[in-house]
Motif scaffolding. Sequence first.
Motif, PDB file in Angstrom:
ATOM      1  N   VAL A  58     -12.464  12.137 -18.512  1.00 35.78           N
ATOM      2  CA  VAL A  58     -12.980  12.949 -17.397  1.00 35.78           C
ATOM      3  C   VAL A  58     -14.319  13.533 -17.833  1.00 35.78           C
ATOM      4  O   VAL A  58     -14.380  14.359 -18.727  1.00 35.78           O
ATOM      5  N   GLU A  59     -15.393  13.088 -17.182  1.00 31.78           N
ATOM      6  CA  GLU A  59     -16.726  13.499 -17.610  1.00 31.78           C
ATOM      7  C   GLU A  59     -17.248  14.691 -16.804  1.00 31.78           C
ATOM      8  O   GLU A  59     -17.697  15.679 -17.375  1.00 31.78           O
TER       9      GLU A  59
ATOM     10  N   TRP B  45     -27.259  17.939 -18.484  1.00 31.94           N
ATOM     11  CA  TRP B  45     -26.102  18.073 -19.373  1.00 31.94           C
ATOM     12  C   TRP B  45     -25.880  16.795 -20.184  1.00 31.94           C
ATOM     13  O   TRP B  45     -25.629  16.827 -21.374  1.00 31.94           O
ATOM     14  N   LYS B  46     -26.030  15.654 -19.514  1.00 30.45           N
ATOM     15  CA  LYS B  46     -25.809  14.377 -20.212  1.00 30.45           C
ATOM     16  C   LYS B  46     -26.894  14.107 -21.243  1.00 30.45           C
ATOM     17  O   LYS B  46     -26.640  13.498 -22.277  1.00 30.45           O
TER      18      LYS B  46
ATOM     19  N   MET C  90     -22.140   6.829 -24.455  1.00 30.20           N
ATOM     20  CA  MET C  90     -23.137   5.987 -23.805  1.00 30.20           C
ATOM     21  C   MET C  90     -23.789   6.729 -22.639  1.00 30.20           C
ATOM     22  O   MET C  90     -23.260   7.707 -22.145  1.00 30.20           O
ATOM     23  N   LYS C  91     -24.966   6.239 -22.238  1.00 28.64           N
ATOM     24  CA  LYS C  91     -25.715   6.791 -21.098  1.00 28.64           C
ATOM     25  C   LYS C  91     -25.985   8.280 -21.276  1.00 28.64           C
ATOM     26  O   LYS C  91     -25.794   9.087 -20.366  1.00 28.64           O
ATOM     27  N   GLY C  92     -26.467   8.643 -22.445  1.00 27.07           N
ATOM     28  CA  GLY C  92     -26.779  10.042 -22.730  1.00 27.07           C
ATOM     29  C   GLY C  92     -26.378  10.405 -24.149  1.00 27.07           C
ATOM     30  O   GLY C  92     -26.065   9.543 -24.966  1.00 27.07           O
TER      31      GLY C  92
ATOM     32  N   ARG D  60     -21.058  13.132 -25.748  1.00 22.57           N
ATOM     33  CA  ARG D  60     -20.441  14.211 -24.977  1.00 22.57           C
ATOM     34  C   ARG D  60     -18.933  14.305 -25.219  1.00 22.57           C
ATOM     35  O   ARG D  60     -18.210  14.929 -24.441  1.00 22.57           O
ATOM     36  N   ARG D  61     -18.473  13.674 -26.288  1.00 25.28           N
ATOM     37  CA  ARG D  61     -17.042  13.704 -26.583  1.00 25.28           C
ATOM     38  C   ARG D  61     -16.565  15.148 -26.785  1.00 25.28           C
ATOM     39  O   ARG D  61     -17.253  15.952 -27.412  1.00 25.28           O
ATOM     40  N   GLY D  62     -15.402  15.449 -26.215  1.00 23.87           N
ATOM     41  CA  GLY D  62     -14.874  16.807 -26.318  1.00 23.87           C
ATOM     42  C   GLY D  62     -15.420  17.749 -25.261  1.00 23.87           C
ATOM     43  O   GLY D  62     -15.092  18.931 -25.255  1.00 23.87           O
ATOM     44  N   GLU D  63     -16.259  17.238 -24.349  1.00 23.08           N
ATOM     45  CA  GLU D  63     -16.854  18.078 -23.315  1.00 23.08           C
ATOM     46  C   GLU D  63     -16.538  17.524 -21.917  1.00 23.08           C
ATOM     47  O   GLU D  63     -16.482  16.315 -21.718  1.00 23.08           O
ATOM     48  N   THR D  64     -16.334  18.427 -20.975  1.00 28.49           N
ATOM     49  CA  THR D  64     -16.221  18.069 -19.557  1.00 28.49           C
ATOM     50  C   THR D  64     -17.031  19.092 -18.764  1.00 28.49           C
ATOM     51  O   THR D  64     -16.894  20.293 -18.984  1.00 28.49           O
TER      52      THR D  64
END
Length: 213
Positions: free
Chosen positions: A140-141, A212-213, A169-171, A174-178
């Motif tokens: 869930v991004e 953000w990304k 990918m594409k930024g 962002r692992r661990g973030e929503t």
Amino acid sequence: FLKSHGGRVDDISIYGQESNPTTWRLAAMNLAIRGFSADLGKEPADTFARDQFPDLKFDFIMANPPFNISDWGGEKYESDTRWKFGRPPVSNANYAWLQHMLWKLRPGGQAGVVLANGSMNSNQSGEGQIREAMVRGDVVEVMISLPGQLFLNTQIPVCLWFLTNDKTMKGRDRRGETLFIDARQLGTMETRVLKVFTDEDIAKIRDTVQSWK
């Protein structure tokens, strides 16, 4: 969108599936009028039962499935391989749709799904556990809560789920973030019953996500 990015209509391949024969034909006509070639499957067909593209995975998926549908045949899919994050309740297809879309993504693919707001907090028949597994599983991004009255056929508020299977990918990583966006105060009443988002409203949300990304 294509023109604004300097593209052409034949730069993308469009696929789709729809069970209602009338809607299926209207979609085909709509695309043809705009000069797009598209593959909507050999026939109208149930997405869960008869995937028209069983061997294909996709870079981008957009879906506006029926909200809170109970007659989706959930009892037939006891241990389906699509239910990576938990079996959806037989009484509600919301989390079946979300997991089906994830199943159809290529590595690094992205999906945007429109659902009723209740999908964000419902706990019926284990939906809360599925939602938690999806968040912890980093698929869930972005979640966007929208106001009501955006549709002509329903007044209820909706939300947007943006899913991915690779947050590296594409930024940035962002692992661990929503990202959660509350857009319930945006929009302008065009009529007594219909609210619309201006280009400025859309740009505000888009720029927030992109930064953000």
